[in-house]
Design a protein around this motif. Structure first.
Motif, PDB file in Angstrom:
ATOM      1  N   LYS A 342     -17.070 -36.825 -60.358  1.00 48.21           N
ATOM      2  CA  LYS A 342     -17.876 -37.381 -60.699  1.00 48.21           C
ATOM      3  C   LYS A 342     -19.381 -38.336 -59.988  1.00 48.21           C
ATOM      4  O   LYS A 342     -18.692 -38.811 -59.117  1.00 48.21           O
ATOM      5  N   LEU A 343     -20.416 -38.250 -59.562  1.00 52.52           N
ATOM      6  CA  LEU A 343     -20.864 -39.164 -58.885  1.00 52.52           C
ATOM      7  C   LEU A 343     -22.343 -39.722 -59.703  1.00 52.52           C
ATOM      8  O   LEU A 343     -22.514 -39.367 -60.629  1.00 52.52           O
ATOM      9  N   VAL A 344     -21.994 -40.762 -59.627  1.00 48.45           N
ATOM     10  CA  VAL A 344     -22.920 -42.019 -60.187  1.00 48.45           C
ATOM     11  C   VAL A 344     -23.748 -42.249 -58.631  1.00 48.45           C
ATOM     12  O   VAL A 344     -23.494 -43.820 -58.243  1.00 48.45           O
ATOM     13  N   ALA A 345     -24.313 -42.433 -59.394  1.00 49.09           N
ATOM     14  CA  ALA A 345     -26.139 -42.337 -58.011  1.00 49.09           C
ATOM     15  C   ALA A 345     -27.439 -43.138 -58.254  1.00 49.09           C
ATOM     16  O   ALA A 345     -27.711 -43.721 -59.858  1.00 49.09           O
ATOM     17  N   CYS A 346     -27.310 -44.294 -57.612  1.00 47.37           N
ATOM     18  CA  CYS A 346     -28.023 -45.270 -58.471  1.00 47.37           C
ATOM     19  C   CYS A 346     -29.076 -46.039 -57.525  1.00 47.37           C
ATOM     20  O   CYS A 346     -28.705 -46.371 -55.590  1.00 47.37           O
ATOM     21  N   ILE A 347     -30.811 -45.617 -56.998  1.00 46.76           N
ATOM     22  CA  ILE A 347     -31.165 -46.009 -56.235  1.00 46.76           C
ATOM     23  C   ILE A 347     -32.357 -47.454 -56.949  1.00 46.76           C
ATOM     24  O   ILE A 347     -33.152 -47.182 -57.407  1.00 46.76           O
ATOM     25  N   GLU A 348     -32.577 -47.980 -55.716  1.00 47.56           N
ATOM     26  CA  GLU A 348     -33.712 -48.930 -55.972  1.00 47.56           C
ATOM     27  C   GLU A 348     -35.131 -49.519 -55.044  1.00 47.56           C
ATOM     28  O   GLU A 348     -34.922 -48.386 -53.970  1.00 47.56           O
ATOM     29  N   LEU A 349     -36.006 -48.726 -56.434  1.00 47.01           N
ATOM     30  CA  LEU A 349     -37.263 -48.041 -55.676  1.00 47.01           C
ATOM     31  C   LEU A 349     -37.950 -49.813 -54.884  1.00 47.01           C
ATOM     32  O   LEU A 349     -37.925 -50.314 -55.917  1.00 47.01           O
ATOM     33  N   HIS A 350     -37.931 -50.069 -53.148  1.00 49.69           N
ATOM     34  CA  HIS A 350     -38.088 -50.917 -53.377  1.00 49.69           C
ATOM     35  C   HIS A 350     -39.771 -51.059 -52.477  1.00 49.69           C
ATOM     36  O   HIS A 350     -40.143 -51.973 -51.771  1.00 49.69           O
ATOM     37  N   THR A 351     -40.004 -49.561 -51.467  1.00 48.66           N
ATOM     38  CA  THR A 351     -40.712 -49.780 -50.472  1.00 48.66           C
ATOM     39  C   THR A 351     -41.989 -49.257 -51.350  1.00 48.66           C
ATOM     40  O   THR A 351     -42.471 -48.931 -52.315  1.00 48.66           O
ATOM     41  N   ARG A 373     -27.986 -40.711 -62.980  1.00 44.67           N
ATOM     42  CA  ARG A 373     -28.772 -41.330 -61.958  1.00 44.67           C
ATOM     43  C   ARG A 373     -29.002 -42.273 -62.529  1.00 44.67           C
ATOM     44  O   ARG A 373     -29.807 -42.013 -64.081  1.00 44.67           O
ATOM     45  N   ILE A 374     -29.432 -43.130 -62.111  1.00 49.14           N
ATOM     46  CA  ILE A 374     -29.932 -44.505 -61.982  1.00 49.14           C
ATOM     47  C   ILE A 374     -31.127 -44.679 -61.007  1.00 49.14           C
ATOM     48  O   ILE A 374     -31.107 -44.534 -60.164  1.00 49.14           O
ATOM     49  N   ILE A 375     -32.620 -45.710 -61.994  1.00 42.06           N
ATOM     50  CA  ILE A 375     -33.555 -46.204 -60.838  1.00 42.06           C
ATOM     51  C   ILE A 375     -33.159 -47.793 -61.796  1.00 42.06           C
ATOM     52  O   ILE A 375     -33.385 -48.495 -62.698  1.00 42.06           O
ATOM     53  N   TYR A 376     -33.291 -48.291 -60.520  1.00 40.44           N
ATOM     54  CA  TYR A 376     -33.561 -49.969 -60.292  1.00 40.44           C
ATOM     55  C   TYR A 376     -34.580 -50.241 -59.526  1.00 40.44           C
ATOM     56  O   TYR A 376     -35.149 -49.890 -58.676  1.00 40.44           O
ATOM     57  N   ILE A 377     -35.926 -50.750 -60.100  1.00 42.84           N
ATOM     58  CA  ILE A 377     -36.632 -51.516 -59.929  1.00 42.84           C
ATOM     59  C   ILE A 377     -37.004 -53.533 -59.766  1.00 42.84           C
ATOM     60  O   ILE A 377     -36.509 -53.623 -61.046  1.00 42.84           O
TER      61      ILE A 377
END
Length: 449
Positions: A342-351, A373-377
């Protein structure tokens, strides 16, 4: 030669300052704030300004050049003084060209993969003890600085960014290098604060092709349809060399470049990058066998699918992905390499682009192959960038994914990750920022412990 840097603390700027110091130039500089690792590296070479801030006393008539960083403003007092005195003012890409006019210039452009392709070429040339100069956008293992300029090297390998050259020179950096051999890895809309439409953005690559010296060579990704059309339609007097993904197979989580070269890297995007690097190296006199011997030990550029820890059936990666095309490529690569996990993917939206509501829908379905699927700001980012905050609903709609998990607090995000079961599961942490200072190394070693 006496050279002064306005905004010396920038990533490329401080590396160029060190490179010129090593070349024997008399280098000075100033900045209103200098962060790590720039400050320590400048101090190591005696180049760290005695105090922060701008001082018109730094601008003297005997300066041979003033190099202006993008961080400086057009009303910078040192810049105004240099203009008043009629001194020669360069952006750093202009000065790189000035230092390499008599060399063979290889320029790597594209919306994604620039750093990795450049790094691969440097690795291969270094492996075979070739003499070369370079400019690359990441700190590489085995290379003390990100910039090297010498009198002796016959070639220079340049990572060609499409962002603006300086506050007073609004041309994209890669237009200024005048390539003899150029690469375009692909085109995916970015930097919307400068190029507000895709048409304006894509036109910069068309213009770049016309900056290639007559009878020069353009190596380009043939599977990118927008790029392919630009290349096929150009009337520039150049040789066009296309590339695709090279033949490969995955065996027990390891990618093999056929017929029999095992690689430390993986993912279709990296295989495309490898093929671009191979073609450049061929133009520089590296044989196919020599390339394979060297590329087998290439472990990747810093923060590009960088393995932080591997325990049993769990790998934890850090990646620089932030734009939609990079995000999708990284997610797809990890999922394809480990089909049984399995894959846990987390991205920080930063730009600026990723936090802009007009651009956000470019992320539609980019994370679909991840299982979680994780989004962090970081909530402070909107205030720092003076932007209207995005809501969870905005992000769910743009990504077209009602199952997205959203955080705007790094402590809550870390707690969530620590409570997941990572058996048989990989974790991919993606950002061009730093997750509000979260210690990713510590996290990587403590998950599943």
């Amino acid at each position: 030669m006496k050279v002064h840097f306005i905004a010396i603390g920038g990533s490329a700027m401080h590396n160029l300052a060190i490179a010129l110091h090593q070349k024997g130039y008399e280098v000075s500089g100033s900045d209103d704030v200098i962060f790590e690792p720039s400050s320590s590296r400048l101090a190591k070479y005696g180049l760290l300004p005695a105090q922060e801030g701008w001082n018109i006393g730094n601008i003297k008539p005997d300066l041979d050049a003033v190099i202006l960083g993008m961080h400086a403003r057009i009303d910078n007092p040192e810049l105004l003084k240099a203009q008043e005195m009629g001194l020669r003012i360069y952006s750093y890409p202009e000065y790189i060209y000035e230092q390499s006019k008599e060399k063979l210039r290889v320029v790597i452009g594209g919306s994604h993969g620039k750093t990795t392709i450049t790094s691969m070429i440097l690795h291969v040339l270094n492996y075979h003890h070739k003499d070369f100069d370079y400019l690359v956008g990441a700190q590489l293992a085995g290379f003390e600085t990100m910039v090297k300029v010498t009198e002796s090297a016959p070639i220079i390998i340049i990572e060609g960014d499409e962002y603006l050259a300086s506050p007073i020179d609004r041309r994209p950096k890669f237009h200024l290098y005048r390539a003899n051999i150029a690469v375009i890895s692909g085109i995916a809309w970015d930097h919307i604060n400068v190029f507000p439409t895709f048409g304006e953005y894509i036109s910069q690559f068309d213009k770049f092709i016309y900056t290639i010296f007559p009878n020069g060579k353009l190596i380009y990704c043939e599977s990118d349809e927008n790029l392919k059309q630009i290349v096929l339609n150009t009337k520039a007097n150049i040789e066009k060399i296309p590339y695709l993904i090279p033949p490969n197979k995955i065996v027990d989580g390891e990618t093999i470049l056929l017929p029999n070269t095992p690689l430390e890297i993986f993912g279709n995007h990296n295989l495309l990058n490898l093929n671009a690097a191979r073609l450049v190296c061929s133009e520089l006199g590296i044989s196919e066998e020599e390339f394979r011997d060297a590329i087998a030990s290439f472990t990747g550029a810093s923060k590009r699918l960088e393995l932080l820890n591997s325990v049993n059936d769990t790998n934890i990666y850090k990646d620089f992905a932030h734009s939609p095309s990079k995000l999708k490529a990284s997610v797809d690569a990890v999922k394809a390499q480990f089909k049984d996990r399995k894959l846990v993917a987390c991205i920080e939206l930063h730009t600026f682009s990723s936090l802009n509501s007009k651009f956000l829908d470019q992320y539609k379905n980019t994370m679909d192959k991840a299982d979680v699927r994780i989004i962090y700001i970081d909530e402070k980012t909107f205030r720092h960038k003076k932007m209207e905050p995005l809501t969870k609903d905005d992000i769910v709609e743009a990504f077209n994914d009602p199952d997205l998990v959203f955080f705007d607090d790094s402590n809550a995000l870390e707690t969530y990750l620590r409570n997941l079961d990572f058996r048989g599961t990989n974790l991919l942490l993606m950002s061009s920022g730093n997750f509000d200072g979260m210690d990713l190394i510590k996290l990587a070693y403590e998950l599943n412990s």
